[in-house]
Design an enzyme around this catalytic site. Structure first.
Site, PDB file in Angstrom:
ATOM      1  N   HIS A 104       0.892  -1.168  -0.003  1.00 39.38           N
ATOM      2  CA  HIS A 104      -0.099   0.068  -0.144  1.00 39.38           C
ATOM      3  C   HIS A 104       0.862   1.480  -0.022  1.00 39.38           C
ATOM      4  O   HIS A 104       0.437   2.369  -0.817  1.00 39.38           O
ATOM      5  CB  HIS A 104      -0.657  -0.014   1.409  1.00 39.38           C
ATOM      6  CG  HIS A 104      -2.224  -0.807   1.137  1.00 39.38           C
ATOM      7  ND1 HIS A 104      -2.530  -1.763   1.919  1.00 39.38           N
ATOM      8  CD2 HIS A 104      -3.088  -0.186   0.340  1.00 39.38           C
ATOM      9  CE1 HIS A 104      -3.555  -1.951   1.606  1.00 39.38           C
ATOM     10  NE2 HIS A 104      -4.161  -1.357   0.536  1.00 39.38           N
ATOM     11  N   ARG A 115      -7.364  -4.245 -14.977  1.00 38.58           N
ATOM     12  CA  ARG A 115      -7.583  -5.432 -14.109  1.00 38.58           C
ATOM     13  C   ARG A 115      -9.149  -5.333 -13.800  1.00 38.58           C
ATOM     14  O   ARG A 115      -9.471  -4.725 -12.681  1.00 38.58           O
ATOM     15  CB  ARG A 115      -6.913  -4.825 -12.709  1.00 38.58           C
ATOM     16  CG  ARG A 115      -5.378  -4.810 -12.995  1.00 38.58           C
ATOM     17  CD  ARG A 115      -4.802  -4.738 -11.580  1.00 38.58           C
ATOM     18  NE  ARG A 115      -3.305  -5.296 -11.392  1.00 38.58           N
ATOM     19  CZ  ARG A 115      -2.383  -4.345 -11.593  1.00 38.58           C
ATOM     20  NH1 ARG A 115      -2.362  -3.294 -11.577  1.00 38.58           N
ATOM     21  NH2 ARG A 115      -0.793  -4.853 -11.461  1.00 38.58           N
ATOM     22  N   ARG A 126      -7.844  -7.587 -19.307  1.00 39.57           N
ATOM     23  CA  ARG A 126      -7.398  -8.942 -18.665  1.00 39.57           C
ATOM     24  C   ARG A 126      -8.470  -9.730 -18.079  1.00 39.57           C
ATOM     25  O   ARG A 126      -9.362  -9.004 -17.424  1.00 39.57           O
ATOM     26  CB  ARG A 126      -6.335  -8.657 -17.525  1.00 39.57           C
ATOM     27  CG  ARG A 126      -6.034 -10.113 -16.863  1.00 39.57           C
ATOM     28  CD  ARG A 126      -5.192  -9.785 -15.720  1.00 39.57           C
ATOM     29  NE  ARG A 126      -5.440  -9.272 -14.789  1.00 39.57           N
ATOM     30  CZ  ARG A 126      -4.500  -8.874 -13.700  1.00 39.57           C
ATOM     31  NH1 ARG A 126      -3.017  -9.269 -13.602  1.00 39.57           N
ATOM     32  NH2 ARG A 126      -4.748  -8.294 -12.576  1.00 39.57           N
ATOM     33  N   GLU A 180       3.174 -15.247 -16.488  1.00 40.69           N
ATOM     34  CA  GLU A 180       3.250 -14.902 -15.123  1.00 40.69           C
ATOM     35  C   GLU A 180       3.861 -16.051 -14.374  1.00 40.69           C
ATOM     36  O   GLU A 180       4.357 -16.221 -13.237  1.00 40.69           O
ATOM     37  CB  GLU A 180       2.106 -14.600 -14.307  1.00 40.69           C
ATOM     38  CG  GLU A 180       1.277 -13.291 -14.859  1.00 40.69           C
ATOM     39  CD  GLU A 180      -0.067 -13.348 -14.238  1.00 40.69           C
ATOM     40  OE1 GLU A 180      -0.224 -12.172 -13.504  1.00 40.69           O
ATOM     41  OE2 GLU A 180      -0.932 -13.872 -14.478  1.00 40.69           O
ATOM     42  N   ASN A 239       5.110  -8.873 -11.639  1.00 41.13           N
ATOM     43  CA  ASN A 239       4.945  -9.206 -10.227  1.00 41.13           C
ATOM     44  C   ASN A 239       4.717 -10.634  -9.698  1.00 41.13           C
ATOM     45  O   ASN A 239       5.368 -11.064  -8.856  1.00 41.13           O
ATOM     46  CB  ASN A 239       3.545  -8.368  -9.710  1.00 41.13           C
ATOM     47  CG  ASN A 239       3.691  -6.975 -10.132  1.00 41.13           C
ATOM     48  OD1 ASN A 239       4.644  -6.423 -10.507  1.00 41.13           O
ATOM     49  ND2 ASN A 239       2.457  -6.455 -10.225  1.00 41.13           N
ATOM     50  N   ASP A 240       4.060 -11.206 -10.835  1.00 46.19           N
ATOM     51  CA  ASP A 240       3.712 -12.718 -10.277  1.00 46.19           C
ATOM     52  C   ASP A 240       4.954 -13.295 -10.803  1.00 46.19           C
ATOM     53  O   ASP A 240       5.262 -14.478 -10.396  1.00 46.19           O
ATOM     54  CB  ASP A 240       2.266 -13.352 -10.855  1.00 46.19           C
ATOM     55  CG  ASP A 240       1.451 -12.975  -9.900  1.00 46.19           C
ATOM     56  OD1 ASP A 240       1.603 -13.347  -8.638  1.00 46.19           O
ATOM     57  OD2 ASP A 240       0.606 -12.298 -10.424  1.00 46.19           O
ATOM     58  N   ARG A 293       4.996 -12.535  -3.079  1.00 54.55           N
ATOM     59  CA  ARG A 293       5.006 -10.952  -3.399  1.00 54.55           C
ATOM     60  C   ARG A 293       4.549 -10.119  -2.445  1.00 54.55           C
ATOM     61  O   ARG A 293       4.920  -9.100  -2.512  1.00 54.55           O
ATOM     62  CB  ARG A 293       4.313 -10.983  -4.853  1.00 54.55           C
ATOM     63  CG  ARG A 293       2.875 -11.018  -4.857  1.00 54.55           C
ATOM     64  CD  ARG A 293       2.231 -10.823  -6.019  1.00 54.55           C
ATOM     65  NE  ARG A 293       1.792  -9.472  -6.326  1.00 54.55           N
ATOM     66  CZ  ARG A 293       1.037  -9.337  -7.410  1.00 54.55           C
ATOM     67  NH1 ARG A 293       0.654 -10.291  -8.222  1.00 54.55           N
ATOM     68  NH2 ARG A 293       0.709  -8.036  -7.643  1.00 54.55           N
ATOM     69  N   CYS A 318       3.476  -5.747 -18.273  1.00 58.05           N
ATOM     70  CA  CYS A 318       2.583  -4.706 -17.435  1.00 58.05           C
ATOM     71  C   CYS A 318       2.718  -5.013 -15.905  1.00 58.05           C
ATOM     72  O   CYS A 318       1.899  -4.457 -15.232  1.00 58.05           O
ATOM     73  CB  CYS A 318       1.116  -4.980 -17.959  1.00 58.05           C
ATOM     74  SG  CYS A 318       0.921  -6.706 -17.389  1.00 58.05           S
TER      75      CYS A 318
END
Ligand code: PEP
Ligand code: MG
Length: 569
Positions: A202, A304, A340, A428, A451-452, A462, A499
């Site tokens: 966050h 997303r 996505r 991913e 990220n993944d 992560r 992305c």
């Protein structure tokens, strides 16, 4: 350097101490340290039970305190915008949550005082969220934050969190509650550094939105005293304590000049020798897409869709879904928009799509795998995207998350093509990078979710702040996965984008382009930084940057080597 974890380094016996961490928002700032207010004292038991006759008044005391807390947060939400506003409103809603109130009331009925009942009820909720894991576990921070605010209100302690200082200052903390970061005034809190947190935490997301230089997972931060002068470098990932003032001022001014250059960015992005790279935006709805268009994104590289489903206990209707997608297509008429399909599961569990009892949700039924249990969710979503496309004249690109096998990709591609849209999948899982050629026989594009892909390549959660150095997108093994995928795309002339959060780092963007990536998609606030940086380098320099990054043994040396290549060019 053979560092395996962010650590403290010193420039010499009398030189300033340089703490290192994971850089998440570029920019340089110099200022005195402030820290969040001390912790609220939390009572855990009462000297004696509240008398039955006083319990109704005790409940009213709780309700009044919760309303004051919610009211303050709502006011701050109204004064903020975008993600900050949403985060503050979510915390305000939690303060007024009916479930929380009735749990507190049950405890008061059993004789607890309002503060003790609040602490107990919050613990019950925190345990529940923690047991659900993923994004729900991240809500534990919100619950604890609300608990502290209500108890402070009930017991006359000062409100926890961060007071915006009079002098521009640097906020150092162990970790920051979402509501704290969302209420920051970027004119007075000019940089952030935390001991915990990862590049997708966050703190990082809000800092990115506010454009505050930010470094997370910084070792040794706890020893820096309040009031000490520090220089935060959000590109290098360093916090320098008591820096040489003239040197620090020069670095701040250089960073400000670079930021001013960004203000003039209008896209489209290309390297200084004219090689075009699309710089696109990651969005979650029509409003986000409008903001991205205003920031000169060339399109949407990642919609997303699951974020619009998160609050729903039941699947939204096809019409409701189509309505949402229409808003995004309308923001980018004639431009590329990559939708996505639902990425439910793991850190984003959805009540109607995710099994509740998975032992290991990150390796479980998430993303495209949801169709194994409920194939209708995907077909209805594709129908909704098609409906929105027909209504707006768009030709969306549609990609699936969390794909592992060629057969999954082939089935998905057939369903997308049947509806006249352009099929792709996210990369991913390492299996897709390794066999990218075979996947591309069925697909028109690939988009790498770093990220993944870093979580699955380095086998590190992560969301874990303790492992943030492993999920650092500069890890050479991750870059090798990107290279394998990009080269497969180049062999057949099909686009391969990135992305994940890696695409938001201007320095890393040069490396990705050098590896053969054709588009980069990032938060709207990062578009100009990435696009402008690409305009300062040639494709050849990017290729050399990619070579040295791949040759490095760890993220820190990769960054240093790339910076050297770019500075020398
Ligand atoms: C990714 O994994 O890099 C990605 C872009 O998807 P998300 O962050 O939504 O999982
Ligand atoms: Mg992902």
């Amino acid at each position: 350097m053979s560092t395996t974890h962010p650590d403290v380094t010193s420039t010499g016996a009398d030189g300033p101490v340089v703490l290192t961490g994971t850089p998440v928002v570029p920019g340089v700032a110099l200022g005195p340290v402030i820290r969040p207010h001390g912790a609220v004292q939390l009572p855990t038991e009462d000297a004696e039970p509240v008398a039955e006759a006083d319990r109704a008044a005790e409940k009213e005391r709780f309700t009044a305190a919760a309303e004051v807390v919610a009211g303050r947060l709502t006011e701050r939400a109204a004064a903020a915008s975008g993600v900050s506003s949403a985060v503050l409103q979510t915390t305000a809603d939690l303060a007024k949550d009916r479930g929380l109130r009735s749990t507190v009331e049950q405890r008061i009925d059993a004789g607890a005082s309002a503060p003790v009942a609040t602490v107990g009820a919050a613990q019950q909720f925190a345990d529940l969220f923690a047991s659900l894991g993923g994004l729900m576990a991240e809500r534990v921070t919100d619950v604890n934050d609300v608990r502290d605010r209500i108890v402070a209100e009930l017991t006359g302690q000062s409100e926890p969190g961060v007071t915006n200082p009079d002098t521009p200052s640097v906020l150092l903390a162990d970790d920051l509650a979402p509501a704290d970061t969302a209420g920051l005034d970027p004119a007075r809190v000019i940089a952030l550094a935390t001991r915990l947190g990862g590049s997708t935490s966050h703190t990082a997301i809000i800092a990115r939105q506010l454009g505050l230089p930010c470094v997370v997972a910084v070792g040794g931060l706890a020893d820096v005293p309040e009031g000490a002068l520090v220089l935060v470098d959000g590109e290098e990932g360093t916090v320098t304590v008591d820096p040489d003032q003239a040197d620090a001022q020069a670095r701040v001014e250089a960073a400000q000049a670079a930021a001013a250059a960004l203000a003039g960015y209008t896209g489209p992005a290309r390297t200084s020798d004219g090689h075009a790279v699309q710089v696109l935006a990651n969005v979650q709805d029509g409003a986000g897409a409008q903001a991205a268009a205003a920031a000169h994104a060339e399109g949407v590289g990642l919609l997303r869709t699951e974020l619009a489903f998160l609050g729903h206990s039941e699947e939204p209707s096809v019409e409701e879904q189509a309505q949402g997608y229409r808003g995004v297509f309308e923001a980018f008429p004639g431009a590329k928009v990559v939708v996505r399909t639902l990425d439910a599961g793991s850190d984003k569990p959805l009540a109607f799509a995710t099994p509740a009892d998975e032992a290991n949700p990150a390796l479980g039924v998430r993303g495209l795998r949801t169709t194994r249990l409920n194939p209708g969710i995907l077909t209805r979503q594709l129908d909704a995207v098609k409906q929105a496309a027909e209504a707006t004249g768009a030709t969306p690109w549609v990609m699936a998350p969390m794909v592992s096998t060629v057969a999954e990709a082939a089935d998905f591609a057939a369903a997308v093509r049947e509806r006249g849209m352009v099929p792709g999948v996210m990369v991913e899982v390492p299996s897709v990078a390794l066999l990218a050629d075979r996947f591309l026989q069925h697909l028109d594009f690939l988009s790498i979710g770093t990220n993944d892909l870093s979580q699955y390549t380095l086998a590190a959660d992560r969301l874990s702040g303790d492992l943030a150095d492993l999920t650092d997108p500069w890890q050479p093994a991750l870059l090798r996965m990107v290279q394998l995928t990009a080269e497969a795309g180049q062999r057949v002339g099909k686009p391969v984008g990135v992305c994940g959060e890696a695409a938001a780092d201007p320095l890393l963007a040069c490396v990705l382009v050098g590896l053969g990536i054709t588009s980069l998609s990032c938060a709207a606030s990062s578009v100009a930084g990435v696009g402008a940086k690409l305009g300062t380098v040639t494709l050849d320099t990017c290729r050399r940057a990619a070579e040295v990054a791949l040759a490095a043994d760890d993220p820190q040396s990769a960054r240093a080597a790339v910076r050297e290549v770019l500075d020398a060019a």
